[in-house]
Design a protein around this motif. Sequence first.
Motif, PDB file in Angstrom:
ATOM      1  N   GLU A  37      20.846 -37.172  38.317  1.00 19.94           N
ATOM      2  CA  GLU A  37      22.179 -37.740  38.539  1.00 19.94           C
ATOM      3  C   GLU A  37      23.065 -36.826  39.373  1.00 19.94           C
ATOM      4  OE1 GLU A  37      22.965 -40.835  37.761  1.00 19.94           O
ATOM      5  OE2 GLU A  37      20.952 -41.063  36.943  1.00 19.94           O
ATOM      6  N   GLU A  39      25.780 -35.071  38.706  1.00 19.11           N
ATOM      7  CA  GLU A  39      27.177 -35.459  38.564  1.00 19.11           C
ATOM      8  C   GLU A  39      28.152 -34.452  39.156  1.00 19.11           C
ATOM      9  OE1 GLU A  39      27.787 -36.385  34.430  1.00 19.11           O
ATOM     10  OE2 GLU A  39      26.551 -38.185  34.564  1.00 19.11           O
ATOM     11  N   CYS A  46      27.035 -28.825  35.443  1.00 15.40           N
ATOM     12  CA  CYS A  46      26.544 -29.823  34.489  1.00 15.40           C
ATOM     13  C   CYS A  46      25.025 -29.601  34.370  1.00 15.40           C
ATOM     14  CB  CYS A  46      26.875 -31.242  34.953  1.00 15.40           C
ATOM     15  SG  CYS A  46      25.933 -31.830  36.383  1.00 15.40           S
ATOM     16  N   THR A  48      22.830 -32.408  34.719  1.00 13.83           N
ATOM     17  CA  THR A  48      22.276 -33.728  35.018  1.00 13.83           C
ATOM     18  C   THR A  48      21.240 -33.706  36.141  1.00 13.83           C
ATOM     19  OG1 THR A  48      24.114 -34.282  36.501  1.00 13.83           O
ATOM     20  CG2 THR A  48      24.342 -34.900  34.165  1.00 13.83           C
ATOM     21  N   CYS A  49      20.819 -32.516  36.532  1.00 18.80           N
ATOM     22  CA  CYS A  49      19.721 -32.390  37.503  1.00 18.80           C
ATOM     23  C   CYS A  49      18.615 -31.515  36.915  1.00 18.80           C
ATOM     24  CB  CYS A  49      20.217 -31.836  38.847  1.00 18.80           C
ATOM     25  SG  CYS A  49      20.760 -30.117  38.796  1.00 18.80           S
ATOM     26  N   GLN A 105      16.235 -38.078  30.622  1.00 16.54           N
ATOM     27  CA  GLN A 105      17.107 -38.299  31.768  1.00 16.54           C
ATOM     28  C   GLN A 105      16.717 -39.527  32.557  1.00 16.54           C
ATOM     29  OE1 GLN A 105      17.777 -33.615  32.638  1.00 16.54           O
ATOM     30  NE2 GLN A 105      17.460 -34.856  34.396  1.00 16.54           N
TER      31      GLN A 105
END
Length: 106
Positions: A37, A39, A46, A48-49, A105
């Motif tokens: 993502e 983000e 964050c 999100t990766c 995820q």
Amino acid sequence: MPKLVFLTPEGERFEIDAPNGTTAMENAVKHDVPGIEAECGGACACATCHVYVDEAWTAKTGEPEPMEEDMLDFAYEPQPNSRLSCQIKMRDDLDGLVLTVPAQQA
């Protein structure tokens, strides 16, 4: 140009030509790899990766810096081979790098 391979929990394989100096995350986003993502846009702010680095590549990708380690605390099920893909810069000696997207995820 080095090749970068993303594997998804569903068995999809994304083989990407990744220009030197770009991050694994940038390439994942550009090629719509599910579960990446990003983000924060690559600011290491964050998790999100989050990816798992294939064991054959952990020495070459290196250890996370302290800021990345802090962010990995927010990742789902971090492992010893966890990295944030925004912190992996592509270079010739990473040709063939294999990264797996965690199931939570995808």
